[in-house]
Design a protein around this motif. Sequence first.
Motif, PDB file in Angstrom:
ATOM      1  N   ARG A 116     -55.078  35.782  38.845  1.00 34.26           N
ATOM      2  CA  ARG A 116     -55.554  37.164  38.953  1.00 34.26           C
ATOM      3  C   ARG A 116     -55.887  37.725  37.585  1.00 34.26           C
ATOM      4  O   ARG A 116     -56.927  38.372  37.391  1.00 34.26           O
ATOM      5  N   ARG A 129     -65.849  30.563  37.652  1.00 35.19           N
ATOM      6  CA  ARG A 129     -65.462  30.961  39.006  1.00 35.19           C
ATOM      7  C   ARG A 129     -65.253  29.746  39.908  1.00 35.19           C
ATOM      8  O   ARG A 129     -64.396  29.745  40.785  1.00 35.19           O
ATOM      9  N   ARG A 146     -57.947  36.611  50.507  1.00 34.17           N
ATOM     10  CA  ARG A 146     -58.792  37.691  49.992  1.00 34.17           C
ATOM     11  C   ARG A 146     -59.528  37.267  48.729  1.00 34.17           C
ATOM     12  O   ARG A 146     -60.741  37.477  48.601  1.00 34.17           O
ATOM     13  N   ASN A 147     -58.811  36.653  47.802  1.00 36.89           N
ATOM     14  CA  ASN A 147     -59.444  36.273  46.537  1.00 36.89           C
ATOM     15  C   ASN A 147     -60.468  35.167  46.722  1.00 36.89           C
ATOM     16  O   ASN A 147     -61.532  35.184  46.081  1.00 36.89           O
ATOM     17  N   ALA A 161     -62.249  34.628  49.415  1.00 32.39           N
ATOM     18  CA  ALA A 161     -63.415  35.234  50.061  1.00 32.39           C
ATOM     19  C   ALA A 161     -64.249  36.017  49.060  1.00 32.39           C
ATOM     20  O   ALA A 161     -65.490  35.922  49.038  1.00 32.39           O
ATOM     21  N   GLU A 162     -63.582  36.795  48.176  1.00 32.41           N
ATOM     22  CA  GLU A 162     -64.320  37.585  47.193  1.00 32.41           C
ATOM     23  C   GLU A 162     -65.005  36.697  46.167  1.00 32.41           C
ATOM     24  O   GLU A 162     -66.169  36.916  45.806  1.00 32.41           O
ATOM     25  N   LEU A 163     -64.302  35.682  45.692  1.00 30.77           N
ATOM     26  CA  LEU A 163     -64.895  34.783  44.702  1.00 30.77           C
ATOM     27  C   LEU A 163     -66.074  34.017  45.275  1.00 30.77           C
ATOM     28  O   LEU A 163     -67.098  33.833  44.600  1.00 30.77           O
ATOM     29  N   SER A 200     -68.012  35.010  47.706  1.00 32.42           N
ATOM     30  CA  SER A 200     -69.110  35.959  47.901  1.00 32.42           C
ATOM     31  C   SER A 200     -69.789  36.277  46.573  1.00 32.42           C
ATOM     32  O   SER A 200     -71.020  36.277  46.468  1.00 32.42           O
ATOM     33  N   GLU A 201     -68.981  36.532  45.524  1.00 33.22           N
ATOM     34  CA  GLU A 201     -69.559  36.838  44.211  1.00 33.22           C
ATOM     35  C   GLU A 201     -70.278  35.634  43.629  1.00 33.22           C
ATOM     36  O   GLU A 201     -71.331  35.758  43.003  1.00 33.22           O
ATOM     37  N   ARG A 225     -76.395  40.494  50.216  1.00 33.64           N
ATOM     38  CA  ARG A 225     -75.092  39.820  50.135  1.00 33.64           C
ATOM     39  C   ARG A 225     -74.695  39.320  51.523  1.00 33.64           C
ATOM     40  O   ARG A 225     -74.622  40.107  52.461  1.00 33.64           O
ATOM     41  N   ALA A 244     -71.931  37.148  53.933  1.00 33.51           N
ATOM     42  CA  ALA A 244     -70.541  36.699  53.971  1.00 33.51           C
ATOM     43  C   ALA A 244     -70.478  35.178  53.995  1.00 33.51           C
ATOM     44  O   ALA A 244     -71.147  34.542  54.810  1.00 33.51           O
TER      45      ALA A 244
END
Length: 695
Positions: A82, A104, A181-182, A184-186, A188-189, A205, A207
């Motif tokens: 994190r 990433r 959560r992380n 999924a966010e990583l 996506s980014e 964007r 999913a």
Amino acid sequence: MVHFGRYIKAHRVPGWETYYIGYKQLKKKINECSKHVAERSEEERQEILRKFSKLLDSQVEKIVLFLIERQGILAGKLQQLREKAEGDLPDQSMDMTVTLLSERASVIEAYRQIGKELLNLLQYVEMNAMGLRKILKKFDKRLGLRLREHYLLTRINHPYSQLQQVLRQVGIGAIIATISRNLAELQSERWHSYSSFSLGNNVPRVAPTKEPIIKAMEHEYQKLTKEVGILSFIASAFLLQPSDEELSDTVEEEEYHRWSAYLNQLNTFLYMVNYYVIVPTSDEYAQLLNTPATLSGVIIGSMPLTATISAVIFTLWSNKSYKAPLVVSTLLLILGNLSYALALPLNSVWLLLLGRALEGLGCARAINRRYIMHEVPQSKIRNFSAAFVSASALGMTVGPALASALSVVNFEIGGMIINYCNASGWVLGLAWILYLFLILIFFKEPNKEHSLGSAKPKQTFSDPNEEDFGALAPLLGESPHKEDEKKNRGAKSFMSVLWDITLPIQILLVNCFMLKFASEMLISEATLVTGFYFSWSSSTVGWFLGALGLTVLPSSVVVANYISNKFQERVIIMWTVILTVVGVSGSLSFAPFIQYTTVQYVTAALVLFISTNVLEGVGMSLLAKMMSPRLSKGLFNCGFLSTEAGTIARALADGLITLVGRGGMTNLLNFTMIPTLLIVLGTFAFTWFGYYSLY
């Protein structure tokens, strides 16, 4: 259970071997404790319970401390990731974008690796929770004691309980949420950065697809939740009503009246004789009264139809007494047999049906089952459950055989005709009169004070206030808000385990319905089918059904002494349902393509009859174990529910025979067995759906 030790050895994580539950050592300890357990004094039994509880506490402590350690390691790794992710600042230059994508990708891979470690930890917790449940069950089974519910009850909701770490999984759930959560966010980014770099900034964007490791963790977490739900359900049997009043329901050896229990089993035997004695002759009796032979389905089915009514009355009555409803039941059976016998000389089919209806109203099987579950010592319930099924099977054997033996009867007394059709009514009427005298003289009414809540609680375990805590003692004394906690957890636990309570019971009741429907279909239409295809006489059918019933006793011995020691009850249930499918399928006729032979019919009948009787014995034993104490009282008790399921199934099967028989004998077999096959297949699907809820 037999192979669980090998399962742990094969699936444990390398390097973690010493932190798993010592299943093999605990089994060895149980084997040592089980030697001469019946001869031990109460103090020695208390000492066994105390020592084994402490041994389990030590195992749970080892598991929990390792679990907390591994959670801390995973939490530390997630914290580092994190902080690393927060240090990455976006840049629009091409070189920095490529670098950011590479970083990433490495972070995503790190999260995946942590997910794999967490997956191992989930499997570790699930395996140990399962091992704890199985070892407690094995202890109770081998020693004839009840440690399982008491142990879980005293450990599961105490504010300082180590077992809560296993059951509530708060830390594991938080780690799963963080990884999911992380990732999924990583993802996506990462996709958005790559798309902006290669295709421009005007890219929507989208999913990303869920990571396989996330799916695997969620699946394993669901399995763990299911296993934990079973442990919570076991404890909930006492959490639902934790008062001392409920503990007084356990029957001790000195309160157990052997002759009353034997008379209860004799009632089962005589009733089954009474039920099946008319099967070989019911079609001929109907013709003697100038009605179609297919009315035999109604004649046979009128008895279970009215039995559904009497089951409600006798069940409610048995809350106060066992002897009084048994006496009334016997009187109804005497009157029913008298009406059945007089129907021929009076030439009245309505008197015949009235006699069978009265016999159904005299059905006391709900009382018989309930007596076994509540008035027999815990250590003897398994044997008496097996004896109940054996008595039923013996009655099914003697009934048709008695009809065949009476086939030579044909005389008149004072103008009253007595022949092979109605002679059974006179014989069984006399048998029930003798049974009435036995009940009045030898049956002892059990002490029902505990049902009314006025009895003094029985001390099954040591006093928890002793200096050396007993098996039921709280880990660190009473909680300061004990009463409020009991009220809150009782209401909460009832809502949270409601589905877990009902699903396995529903499965067992559906199996009870199915096996009664299938066996009733086989037996009730035997005279019609064998007469049409093989020209068998009623006497031959009677001896065949008698011989068929004799197979139940040896098969029950094999199951009780060998199969039940090798396999879990749920495994036996699944295989007996499969054998029932085979038996019903084998009964179908494929004429004119394939000739329907005696060998085919007899073989299929043998498989079907044995499988359904084995299924009944195993299912009844498992139902008694899984029924919550709250649900074992009042109307909806174990005996009532299983009796209603069976009698309704019998009535529907007999009604279907009569309905299909109105169209002729040609398609009777297939048009009755195909619906039976559909019911058996549906039961198989439902049992498979809830397979892991049967423990």
